[in-house]
Design a protein around this motif. Structure first.
Motif, PDB file in Angstrom:
ATOM      1  N   GLY A  74       6.483  12.266  10.429  1.00  0.00           N
ATOM      2  CA  GLY A  74       7.225  11.027  10.306  1.00  0.00           C
ATOM      3  C   GLY A  74       7.402  10.252  11.594  1.00  0.00           C
ATOM      4  N   VAL A  75       7.130  10.892  12.730  1.00  0.00           N
ATOM      5  CA  VAL A  75       7.319  10.241  14.020  1.00  0.00           C
ATOM      6  C   VAL A  75       6.065   9.446  14.384  1.00  0.00           C
ATOM      7  CG1 VAL A  75       7.701  10.625  16.488  1.00  0.00           C
ATOM      8  CG2 VAL A  75       8.976  11.959  14.802  1.00  0.00           C
ATOM      9  N   PHE A  76       6.260   8.296  14.989  1.00  0.00           N
ATOM     10  CA  PHE A  76       5.161   7.445  15.426  1.00  0.00           C
ATOM     11  C   PHE A  76       4.229   8.212  16.350  1.00  0.00           C
ATOM     12  CE2 PHE A  76       3.317   4.292  18.348  1.00  0.00           C
ATOM     13  CZ  PHE A  76       2.804   3.360  17.460  1.00  0.00           C
ATOM     14  N   VAL A  77       2.941   8.173  16.047  1.00  0.00           N
ATOM     15  CA  VAL A  77       1.941   8.878  16.840  1.00  0.00           C
ATOM     16  C   VAL A  77       1.555   8.021  18.039  1.00  0.00           C
ATOM     17  CG1 VAL A  77      -0.395   9.817  16.855  1.00  0.00           C
ATOM     18  CG2 VAL A  77       1.042  10.090  14.825  1.00  0.00           C
ATOM     19  N   PRO A  78       1.679   8.541  19.264  1.00  0.00           N
ATOM     20  CA  PRO A  78       1.293   7.726  20.423  1.00  0.00           C
ATOM     21  C   PRO A  78      -0.184   7.371  20.379  1.00  0.00           C
ATOM     22  CG  PRO A  78       1.705  10.020  21.068  1.00  0.00           C
ATOM     23  CD  PRO A  78       2.162   9.878  19.657  1.00  0.00           C
ATOM     24  N   ARG A  79      -0.482   6.085  20.588  1.00  0.00           N
ATOM     25  CA  ARG A  79      -1.856   5.600  20.573  1.00  0.00           C
ATOM     26  C   ARG A  79      -2.481   5.727  21.953  1.00  0.00           C
ATOM     27  NH1 ARG A  79       0.549   5.541  15.677  1.00  0.00           N
ATOM     28  NH2 ARG A  79       0.046   3.723  14.384  1.00  0.00           N
ATOM     29  N   ARG A  80      -3.775   6.039  21.955  1.00  0.00           N
ATOM     30  CA  ARG A  80      -4.453   6.167  23.241  1.00  0.00           C
ATOM     31  C   ARG A  80      -4.493   4.828  23.982  1.00  0.00           C
ATOM     32  NH1 ARG A  80      -7.182  11.101  23.801  1.00  0.00           N
ATOM     33  NH2 ARG A  80      -7.445  10.435  25.971  1.00  0.00           N
ATOM     34  N   ARG A  81      -4.500   3.709  23.253  1.00  0.00           N
ATOM     35  CA  ARG A  81      -4.521   2.414  23.937  1.00  0.00           C
ATOM     36  C   ARG A  81      -3.252   2.182  24.756  1.00  0.00           C
ATOM     37  NH1 ARG A  81      -3.808   0.768  18.495  1.00  0.00           N
ATOM     38  NH2 ARG A  81      -1.729  -0.080  18.089  1.00  0.00           N
ATOM     39  N   THR A  82      -2.170   2.869  24.382  1.00  0.00           N
ATOM     40  CA  THR A  82      -0.910   2.691  25.101  1.00  0.00           C
ATOM     41  C   THR A  82      -0.971   3.302  26.501  1.00  0.00           C
ATOM     42  OG1 THR A  82       0.224   2.715  22.962  1.00  0.00           O
ATOM     43  CG2 THR A  82       1.605   2.977  24.898  1.00  0.00           C
ATOM     44  N   GLU A  83      -1.994   4.101  26.758  1.00  0.00           N
ATOM     45  CA  GLU A  83      -2.192   4.612  28.120  1.00  0.00           C
ATOM     46  C   GLU A  83      -2.395   3.461  29.103  1.00  0.00           C
ATOM     47  OE1 GLU A  83      -5.383   7.404  27.905  1.00  0.00           O
ATOM     48  OE2 GLU A  83      -4.156   8.958  26.944  1.00  0.00           O
ATOM     49  N   PHE A  84      -2.906   2.337  28.611  1.00  0.00           N
ATOM     50  CA  PHE A  84      -3.069   1.163  29.482  1.00  0.00           C
ATOM     51  C   PHE A  84      -1.713   0.643  29.939  1.00  0.00           C
ATOM     52  CE2 PHE A  84      -3.911  -3.576  29.770  1.00  0.00           C
ATOM     53  CZ  PHE A  84      -4.589  -3.518  30.993  1.00  0.00           C
ATOM     54  N   LEU A  85      -0.725   0.659  29.052  1.00  0.00           N
ATOM     55  CA  LEU A  85       0.633   0.267  29.437  1.00  0.00           C
ATOM     56  C   LEU A  85       1.159   1.186  30.535  1.00  0.00           C
ATOM     57  CD1 LEU A  85       3.535  -0.734  27.066  1.00  0.00           C
ATOM     58  CD2 LEU A  85       3.922   0.883  28.903  1.00  0.00           C
ATOM     59  N   VAL A  86       0.920   2.469  30.386  1.00  0.00           N
ATOM     60  CA  VAL A  86       1.366   3.422  31.404  1.00  0.00           C
ATOM     61  C   VAL A  86       0.709   3.115  32.743  1.00  0.00           C
ATOM     62  CG1 VAL A  86       1.356   5.855  32.103  1.00  0.00           C
ATOM     63  CG2 VAL A  86       1.883   5.230  29.720  1.00  0.00           C
ATOM     64  N   LEU A 169      11.581   0.321  35.819  1.00  0.00           N
ATOM     65  CA  LEU A 169      10.564   0.159  34.787  1.00  0.00           C
ATOM     66  C   LEU A 169      11.217   0.266  33.422  1.00  0.00           C
ATOM     67  CD1 LEU A 169       7.651   2.388  36.173  1.00  0.00           C
ATOM     68  CD2 LEU A 169       7.724  -0.116  36.136  1.00  0.00           C
ATOM     69  N   LEU A 170      11.065  -0.768  32.619  1.00  0.00           N
ATOM     70  CA  LEU A 170      11.568  -0.769  31.254  1.00  0.00           C
ATOM     71  C   LEU A 170      10.358  -0.865  30.329  1.00  0.00           C
ATOM     72  CD1 LEU A 170      13.687  -0.977  29.016  1.00  0.00           C
ATOM     73  CD2 LEU A 170      13.951  -3.412  29.589  1.00  0.00           C
ATOM     74  N   ALA A 171       9.916   0.274  29.845  1.00  0.00           N
ATOM     75  CA  ALA A 171       8.776   0.322  28.931  1.00  0.00           C
ATOM     76  C   ALA A 171       9.313   0.251  27.511  1.00  0.00           C
ATOM     77  CB  ALA A 171       7.975   1.608  29.138  1.00  0.00           C
ATOM     78  N   ALA A 172       8.954  -0.807  26.811  1.00  0.00           N
ATOM     79  CA  ALA A 172       9.477  -1.013  25.457  1.00  0.00           C
ATOM     80  C   ALA A 172       8.305  -1.076  24.485  1.00  0.00           C
ATOM     81  CB  ALA A 172      10.307  -2.288  25.396  1.00  0.00           C
ATOM     82  N   ASN A 173       8.013   0.041  23.860  1.00  0.00           N
ATOM     83  CA  ASN A 173       6.899   0.078  22.904  1.00  0.00           C
ATOM     84  C   ASN A 173       7.404  -0.419  21.555  1.00  0.00           C
ATOM     85  OD1 ASN A 173       4.296   0.471  22.116  1.00  0.00           O
ATOM     86  ND2 ASN A 173       4.422   2.694  21.969  1.00  0.00           N
ATOM     87  N   VAL A 174       7.767  -1.705  21.541  1.00  0.00           N
ATOM     88  CA  VAL A 174       8.394  -2.298  20.353  1.00  0.00           C
ATOM     89  C   VAL A 174       7.376  -2.419  19.216  1.00  0.00           C
ATOM     90  CG1 VAL A 174      10.076  -3.597  21.709  1.00  0.00           C
ATOM     91  CG2 VAL A 174       7.876  -4.645  21.142  1.00  0.00           C
TER      92      VAL A 174
END
Length: 269
Positions: A74-86, A169-174
């Motif tokens: 049920g938890v959101f699966v982290p996307r590999r594209r989000t590594e770019f945000l990191v 750093l405020l990372a908001a994966n909205v």
């Protein structure tokens, strides 16, 4: 690999997954067999995967920024594209002081982004928040090795008040999928991840508007808000960030189809 693994078994599992429409059936078969403790365990995992459950929910973890992130059902699966945000966040921290920065992972889901930032930035003081109780429980396991703290509640509401004006750093994966497009997502997402982690309102930017309206008050001078958005939404997102008193810039990564907007708090805010 477990003792019961054989080439024939791997071939059989691969064929079963391929017949169910799994594009990377061979890789998934190897992963499922490696994760299974017993033949019965493997059979149950293959059954769940062929029924459409995300692979990460089946094995219980996702690879993200060289970390193994626990991902509960049920938890959101982290996307590999989000590594770019990191990577963008780490680059910003390197320009503005880096180690020792206060990091907030908002809409944290599994806590993958916060954990990755803490791993990349020694001395980080990490805080995270999510409205979904299942995500909070999961995130606490993932950020614990980095001394992170996770709070349950709506956006900034549950965070300690003394973080105001101190966040580097405020990372908001909205969520940024428009409501009418949620039904068009792959079944793995729309059927097995929390809707609150996907649905961004009529144009996909409702949650971002709320975050951007408050972000400047939480950021330290020179601190940055970073979030993903769709490429078509980027121009509107930039306006939202600017209206919040932050200086926006957009970066894209064509390889991962990622668009990240950064909003920096000017020293005078």
């Amino acid at each position: 690999m477990p003792d019961f693994a054989t080439p024939l078994l791997e071939s059989t599992v691969t064929a079963t997954l391929r017949a169910a429409g799994c594009v990377f059936a061979e890789d998934e078969a190897h992963l499922l067999i490696s994760a299974a403790r017993t033949p019965d365990d493997l059979a149950a995992m293959v059954e769940r995967r062929t029924a459409g459950f995300p692979l990460e929910h089946v094995v219980g973890w996702a690879a993200f920024c060289s970390l193994r992130i626990a991902v509960d059902p049920g938890v959101f699966v982290p996307r590999r594209r989000t590594e770019f945000l990191v990577r963008r966040a780490v680059a910003h921290a390197a320009r503005t002081g880096g180690p020792g920065t206060v990091v907030v992972d908002l809409c944290c889901g599994s806590g993958a982004v916060g954990a990755a930032l803490a791993a990349a930035l020694p001395g980080t003081r990490l805080y995270a928040a999510d409205i979904d109780p299942a995500a909070v429980r999961c995130a606490r396991r993932n950020v614990a090795p980095f001394g992170g703290q996770v709070y349950q509640g709506d956006l900034f509401a549950p965070l300690p008040a003394d973080l105001r004006g101190r966040v580097g750093l405020l990372a908001a994966n909205v969520p940024y999928v428009p409501t009418e497009s949620v039904g068009l997502l792959p079944p793995e997402a729309r059927d097995h991840e929390a809707r609150v982690a996907l649905d961004g309102g009529p144009d996909g930017l409702d949650v971002l508007r709320r975050v951007a309206a408050e972000a400047a008050g939480w950021l330290a001078p020179g601190g940055a808000l970073l979030f993903e958005t769709g490429q078509r939404q980027a121009r509107t997102a930039v306006g939202i960030v600017r209206d919040g008193g932050l200086r926006p810039r957009v970066a894209t990564d064509e390889e991962s189809y990622a668009t990240v907007v950064t909003g920096v708090r000017p020293p005078t805010v």
